[in-house]
Design a protein around this motif. Structure first.
Motif, short mmCIF file in Angstrom:
data_model
loop_
_atom_site.label_atom_id
_atom_site.label_comp_id
_atom_site.label_asym_id
_atom_site.label_seq_id
_atom_site.Cartn_x
_atom_site.Cartn_y
_atom_site.Cartn_z
N MET A 177 0.82 -1.20 0.00
CA MET A 177 0.00 0.00 0.00
C MET A 177 0.87 1.26 0.00
N LYS A 178 2.00 1.21 0.74
CA LYS A 178 2.88 2.39 0.77
C LYS A 178 3.48 2.67 -0.60
N LYS A 179 3.76 1.58 -1.37
CA LYS A 179 4.32 1.77 -2.70
C LYS A 179 3.33 2.51 -3.61
N ARG B 250 1.75 7.37 -6.55
CA ARG B 250 0.76 8.43 -6.77
C ARG B 250 1.36 9.79 -6.49
N ARG B 251 2.11 9.87 -5.41
CA ARG B 251 2.74 11.14 -5.04
C ARG B 251 3.75 11.58 -6.09
N ALA C 213 3.74 10.72 -9.27
CA ALA C 213 2.99 11.10 -10.46
C ALA C 213 2.41 12.50 -10.31
N GLY C 214 1.91 12.82 -9.12
CA GLY C 214 1.39 14.17 -8.88
C GLY C 214 2.45 15.23 -9.01
N ILE C 215 3.65 14.94 -8.52
CA ILE C 215 4.76 15.90 -8.62
C ILE C 215 5.13 16.12 -10.07
N PHE C 216 5.21 15.03 -10.85
CA PHE C 216 5.56 15.18 -12.26
C PHE C 216 4.48 15.94 -13.04
N LEU C 217 3.22 15.67 -12.73
CA LEU C 217 2.14 16.41 -13.39
C LEU C 217 2.19 17.89 -13.06
#
Length: 102
Positions: free
Chosen positions: A1-3, A8-9, A11-15
């Protein structure tokens, strides 16, 4: 779950970084377009047609050029005021007029 949370985190930073990069590029493009614009001061007797004919090249459609001037300056009617400043670009931007292929 941590992975999953970690990915997600990331991916959000790259977006977010991509959105900032695109916004910066768009602002720079707008500044460059403004730098190429000529400002014309309306003289007595000037019309949109006479102003466009002075600045329009032979390859450009004068009606498209007039439409471009009206759009850039939010001009609704053909009435101009002496002393009015009008932005005139080096080329008209994309128009809604169809290309005449004669």
């Amino acid at each position: 779950m941590k992975k999953l949370y970690k990915y997600r985190r990331l991916a959000g930073i790259f977006l977010l970084a991509g959105a900032v990069a695109i916004g910066t590029h768009t602002q720079a493009k707008d500044i460059n377009n403004q730098a190429n614009e000529t400002v014309y001061i309306v003289q007595p007797g000037d019309t949109l047609w006479s102003i466009a004919s002075q600045h329009c090249t032979d390859e450009e459609n004068i009606l498209e050029f007039i439409h471009s001037i009206k759009t850039k300056n939010n001009i609704i009617s053909a009435n101009l005021n002496v002393g009015q400043k009008i932005k005139i670009g080096s080329r008209p931007h994309e128009s809604q007029f169809p290309k005449n292929e004669n």
